[in-house]
Design a protein around this motif. Structure first.
Motif, PDB file in Angstrom:
ATOM      1  N   VAL A   1      -2.663   2.202  -4.360  1.00  0.00           N
ATOM      2  CA  VAL A   1      -2.313   3.598  -4.146  1.00  0.00           C
ATOM      3  C   VAL A   1      -3.554   4.298  -3.616  1.00  0.00           C
ATOM      4  O   VAL A   1      -4.610   4.262  -4.240  1.00  0.00           O
TER       5      VAL A   1
ATOM      6  N   ASP B   1      -0.534   8.408  -2.696  1.00  0.00           N
ATOM      7  CA  ASP B   1      -0.367   8.979  -4.024  1.00  0.00           C
ATOM      8  C   ASP B   1       0.795   9.966  -4.117  1.00  0.00           C
ATOM      9  O   ASP B   1       1.309  10.214  -5.190  1.00  0.00           O
TER      10      ASP B   1
ATOM     11  N   THR C   1       0.841  -1.188   0.000  1.00  0.00           N
ATOM     12  CA  THR C   1       0.000   0.000   0.000  1.00  0.00           C
ATOM     13  C   THR C   1       0.878   1.242   0.000  1.00  0.00           C
ATOM     14  O   THR C   1       1.819   1.340   0.786  1.00  0.00           O
ATOM     15  N   TYR C   2       0.582   2.185  -0.903  1.00  0.00           N
ATOM     16  CA  TYR C   2       1.330   3.420  -1.030  1.00  0.00           C
ATOM     17  C   TYR C   2       0.363   4.597  -1.014  1.00  0.00           C
ATOM     18  O   TYR C   2      -0.811   4.446  -1.311  1.00  0.00           O
TER      19      TYR C   2
ATOM     20  N   ASP D   1       3.746   9.394  -2.691  1.00  0.00           N
ATOM     21  CA  ASP D   1       4.964   8.635  -2.420  1.00  0.00           C
ATOM     22  C   ASP D   1       5.798   8.524  -3.692  1.00  0.00           C
ATOM     23  O   ASP D   1       5.430   7.822  -4.628  1.00  0.00           O
TER      24      ASP D   1
ATOM     25  N   TYR E   1      -0.312  -3.915  -5.781  1.00  0.00           N
ATOM     26  CA  TYR E   1      -0.077  -2.618  -5.153  1.00  0.00           C
ATOM     27  C   TYR E   1      -1.372  -1.818  -5.124  1.00  0.00           C
ATOM     28  O   TYR E   1      -2.224  -1.940  -5.991  1.00  0.00           O
TER      29      TYR E   1
ATOM     30  N   ALA F   1       7.892   4.904  -4.488  1.00  0.00           N
ATOM     31  CA  ALA F   1       7.160   3.664  -4.755  1.00  0.00           C
ATOM     32  C   ALA F   1       7.720   2.915  -5.953  1.00  0.00           C
ATOM     33  O   ALA F   1       7.748   1.686  -5.966  1.00  0.00           O
TER      34      ALA F   1
ATOM     35  N   GLU G   1      -7.083   5.205  -5.379  1.00  0.00           N
ATOM     36  CA  GLU G   1      -6.505   5.979  -6.473  1.00  0.00           C
ATOM     37  C   GLU G   1      -6.088   5.038  -7.607  1.00  0.00           C
ATOM     38  O   GLU G   1      -6.336   5.302  -8.767  1.00  0.00           O
TER      39      GLU G   1
END
Length: 106
Positions: free
Chosen positions: A57, A38, A35-36, A40, A55, A43, A69
């Motif tokens: 976002v 937006d 999990t990231y 970041d 993944y 990534a 996202e």
């Protein structure tokens, strides 16, 4: 984490179920689902380390009821599918890719 009195959206519920399945199979869900945010920028570098995974976002200041996202699949450090908006579709495509790659390299 979602508070008990809040009603989470369907994506949050499905993600919890899939992470629980990983735990049930004695796997770490963080190895499969990354999990990231937006914003970041690092990534892309972390994608290169992933052999197979998913993944997610999320928006920087999003709450549990907001939509994702971006959602995609990483194989050998490359995002092979991206901009998937529904988690169940992404998981079905991931299983299909695993099956196709398994059949291809037998």
């Amino acid at each position: 984490m979602v508070a008990l009195e809040e009603k989470p959206n369907i994506e949050t519920r499905l993600l919890c179920i899939l992470k629980a399945l990983c735990v049930y199979l004695n796997e770490d869900p963080e190895d499969l689902v990354k999990t990231y945010m937006d914003a970041d920028v690092g990534a892309e570098k972390e994608f290169e380390k992933v052999v197979l995974g998913v993944y997610i976002v999320e928006h920087q200041h999003a709450d549990a009821s907001d939509s994702l996202e971006d959602f995609g699949i990483i194989i050998d450090g490359i995002a092979v599918l991206q901009d998937l908006k529904h988690i169940p579709t992404g998981w079905a495509l991931l299983l299909g890719l695993i099956y196709c790659l398994d059949q291809r390299f037998r």
